[in-house]
Write an enzyme that holds these catalytic residues in place. Sequence first.
Site, mmCIF file in Angstrom:
data_model
loop_
_atom_site.group_PDB
_atom_site.id
_atom_site.type_symbol
_atom_site.label_atom_id
_atom_site.label_comp_id
_atom_site.label_asym_id
_atom_site.label_seq_id
_atom_site.Cartn_x
_atom_site.Cartn_y
_atom_site.Cartn_z
ATOM 1 N N GLY A 27 -37.991 -56.832 30.826
ATOM 2 C CA GLY A 27 -38.541 -55.900 29.851
ATOM 3 C C GLY A 27 -39.961 -55.381 30.167
ATOM 4 N N GLN A 28 -40.513 -56.068 31.077
ATOM 5 C CA GLN A 28 -42.215 -55.959 31.366
ATOM 6 C C GLN A 28 -42.288 -54.547 31.548
ATOM 7 O OE1 GLN A 28 -40.370 -58.427 32.620
ATOM 8 N NE2 GLN A 28 -41.764 -60.006 33.738
ATOM 9 N N LYS A 29 -43.288 -53.849 31.209
ATOM 10 C CA LYS A 29 -43.563 -52.642 31.380
ATOM 11 C C LYS A 29 -43.226 -52.054 32.823
ATOM 12 C CE LYS A 29 -46.931 -49.860 29.225
ATOM 13 N NZ LYS A 29 -47.063 -49.918 27.525
ATOM 14 N N LEU A 68 -41.108 -52.884 34.661
ATOM 15 C CA LEU A 68 -39.720 -52.903 35.007
ATOM 16 C C LEU A 68 -38.972 -51.892 34.124
ATOM 17 C CD1 LEU A 68 -38.870 -56.648 34.977
ATOM 18 C CD2 LEU A 68 -39.169 -55.278 37.135
#
Length: 181
Positions: free
Chosen positions: A67-69, A71
């Site tokens: 969920g990192q920005k 990704l």
Amino acid sequence: MLSILRKARLKDKEMRILMLGLDNAGKTTIVKRIMNEDVNSVSPTLGFIIKTIDYDGYKLNIWDVGGQKTLRTYWKNYFEKTDTLIWVVDATDRERLDDCRQELKGLLVQERLMGASLLVFKNKSDVRGCMNKDEIREGLQLDSIRTHKWHILPCSAMTGANLQEGLQWVVQDAKDRLFLY
Ligand SMILES: Nc1nc2c(ncn2[C@@H]2O[C@H](COP(=O)(O)OP(=O)(O)O)[C@@H](O)[C@H]2O)c(=O)[nH]1
Ligand SMILES: [Mg+2]
């Protein structure tokens, strides 16, 4: 066409569940807890993990996507054939609730997610002083959702609280849909 395929799979009692949310929300820990794996060895997810769980006679294929920005632009690659979107929210993260709302809003307009139901997991509910269900419901503007059937459940990947209830809702929703069409 998509909905026919979806229905065929539901008849086979097989479901595809997409688990999304901001990074650090607890997605991977939830999956590990459901699988009875060690929840103390979770590291940030790069890419994705697929886990299959048998629940109430259904085969649930759970896609846990990072969920990192950086990704998030790849999320769209996982929309196809999703029966249920599980949106995991960190109930202790007041600062990013707005970011969380915007990301969710962006997902709900995606055409390839149109037939999917939405389960919002208010995770980390074991933490004292965390946001309650109403705060999350309002913060994410869930009441304004008209495009998807949705449900919110407080849960904790740490204690395991309400995770089974979440899966139960997912499966019941699939049963309801089969009955409807
Ligand atoms: N207190 C508490 N901490 C949690 C819970 N779920 C996850 N965490 C912690 O939150 C951090 C991020 O979890 P992770 O599963 O990697 O989040 P992901 O990025 O959404 O996959 C980890 O340090 C977890 O131990 C929960 O229900 N309660
Ligand atoms: Mg993860």
